[in-house]
Design a protein around this motif. Structure first.
Motif, PDB file in Angstrom:
ATOM      1  N   LEU A  67     -32.045  45.140 -80.267  1.00 20.45           N
ATOM      2  CA  LEU A  67     -30.999  44.162 -80.188  1.00 20.45           C
ATOM      3  C   LEU A  67     -30.307  44.764 -78.839  1.00 20.45           C
ATOM      4  N   ALA A  68     -29.982  46.056 -78.801  1.00 17.01           N
ATOM      5  CA  ALA A  68     -28.876  46.672 -77.780  1.00 17.01           C
ATOM      6  C   ALA A  68     -29.608  46.394 -76.430  1.00 17.01           C
ATOM      7  N   ARG A  69     -30.890  46.326 -76.309  1.00 17.82           N
ATOM      8  CA  ARG A  69     -31.380  46.530 -74.977  1.00 17.82           C
ATOM      9  C   ARG A  69     -31.397  45.060 -74.570  1.00 17.82           C
ATOM     10  N   ALA A  71     -29.954  40.782 -75.116  1.00 20.86           N
ATOM     11  CA  ALA A  71     -29.447  39.793 -76.065  1.00 20.86           C
ATOM     12  C   ALA A  71     -30.460  38.635 -76.354  1.00 20.86           C
TER      13      ALA A  71
ATOM     14  N   LEU B  67     -22.678  37.430 -82.553  1.00 22.34           N
ATOM     15  CA  LEU B  67     -23.638  38.166 -81.842  1.00 22.34           C
ATOM     16  C   LEU B  67     -24.475  37.201 -80.994  1.00 22.34           C
ATOM     17  N   ALA B  71     -23.386  39.707 -76.001  1.00 21.37           N
ATOM     18  CA  ALA B  71     -24.140  41.065 -76.108  1.00 21.37           C
ATOM     19  C   ALA B  71     -22.958  41.995 -76.612  1.00 21.37           C
ATOM     20  N   PRO B  72     -23.160  42.391 -77.733  1.00 20.08           N
ATOM     21  CA  PRO B  72     -22.321  43.466 -78.266  1.00 20.08           C
ATOM     22  C   PRO B  72     -22.672  44.796 -77.602  1.00 20.08           C
ATOM     23  N   LEU B  77     -22.387  46.847 -82.316  1.00 20.18           N
ATOM     24  CA  LEU B  77     -23.394  46.375 -82.816  1.00 20.18           C
ATOM     25  C   LEU B  77     -23.561  47.086 -84.024  1.00 20.18           C
ATOM     26  N   PHE B  81     -24.283  45.172 -87.618  1.00 18.05           N
ATOM     27  CA  PHE B  81     -25.498  45.546 -88.532  1.00 18.05           C
ATOM     28  C   PHE B  81     -25.240  46.036 -89.734  1.00 18.05           C
TER      29      PHE B  81
END
Lengths: 217, 217
Positions: A67-69, A71, B67, B71-72, B77, B81
């Motif tokens: 998810l961080a990489r 959107a 979300l 993009a967090p 994030l 989560f």
């Protein structure tokens, strides 16, 4: 780039399927340990539970970095969300299998379940085990119909649990209070494992068909 | 824009705190219903459980749309989560309070807990309730030290549960098998609620201090 991202999401689902397979094995072995009073096997189930917990942590990290990489688009986001919620369920299923093994260990060399209830527990355990296997298939193959079957199997598990309660309270119980308590808790553990398998199916339906969450604010 | 986003995240945490407050009330009322055999109150707890489930769904939708919108960054994030995983825990806590109320309803007009165990259950329930309240405070104020206190309180809950088991199996039990089973299951429900409260604290520690998940692939 998008293709690689989809592969990452696929790996997350495969991790969940692998967790379910570990749960199924734990459940199978815990039942054998319980009904044959096999101390060594009980110990094995209890120590193997860590592997399920570790896999859950690894999968959470993987979901996080995925998810961080990049959107995700809505369908993908729904999938990752569901994966995270399923992690809690699957970790719990592993714990419950270990709880069955712990009661087996606690009563060794006796068998915690009185003989007249062996058939009931065997049936309940077989059903729960096949539900866990079905949940893995349903998740791995996006089988929406299979998810519906899980709910029906769960009704059979509930009926077997009612049968246990009747055996406990119909006045014919000639075993100890301790055995009654063991039976009540063991029945609860199997029932909860079956409930969680149903929940996996429900989540899969949400992943596959869910309307877009619209937000509420 | 970023400020609005942070506000959204704050609203999610506030929803979790509100869920915990609903759980605390449910637990309090369920205990009163149980120990005073109050049918009306038991029914109320059971029907109010839907409010907790609804709030969980609303919060999930809110997390989802938050979300999806932006993009967090990593810390955010991690928070979302954790919120999603906590939703499963908090929904479950509500279910467990309702389970207590269901046993109270099932045994009405009798009281499910035999009189000699009332003090034990009252103590366990008070402790569990204060743990739920603490979990809400810990989460709402990012109180890392409070999270550690929850784990210590949980040990007291476990000791009270062992006391229940001793009362069941020390040979002095002169109540029914049914009452023994009720006590075993009720003890389990309270113990699980306390476990979930500890889990809230652990998640808070992760939100506040957790190392960045590094990913494993």
């Amino acid at each position: 780039m998008r293709a690689t991202y989809r592969e990452q999401l696929h790996l997350i689902v495969m991790d969940l399927v692998r967790m379910l397979e570990l749960v199924r094995i734990a459940l199978h072995d815990a039942t054998t340990a319980l009904l044959t009073a096999d101390l060594q096997l009980a110990e094995q189930v209890i120590s193997n539970d860590k592997a399920i917990d570790d896999l859950a942590e690894e999968t959470e990290r993987r979901s996080f970095s995925t998810l961080a990489r990049q959107a995700p688009v809505a369908g993908e986001l729904r999938m990752v969300f569901s994966a995270i919620r399923l992690l809690t369920e699957l970790t719990r299923m592993g714990d419950l299998a270990a709880h069955v093994a712990k009661i087996a260990r606690l009563r060794f060399p006796e068998c915690a379940v009185p003989e007249p209830l062996h058939a009931n527990f065997r049936q309940m355990a077989t059903l729960a085990e096949s539900m866990v296997a079905d949940a893995a298939t349903v998740l791995g193959t996006t089988d929406v119909e299979g998810a519906g079957r899980l709910a029906r199997d769960d009704e059979e598990v509930d009926e077997l649990r009612r049968e246990q309660f009747r055996a406990l309270v119909d006045g014919s119980w000639d075993h100890s209070i301790e055995a009654a308590v063991d039976v009540a808790l063991l029945g609860r553990y199997y029932e909860r494992i079956a409930d969680h398998a149903v929940e996996v199916g429900q989540r899969l339906i949400y992943i596959a068909t869910g309307e877009e969450p619209t937000g509420t604010e």
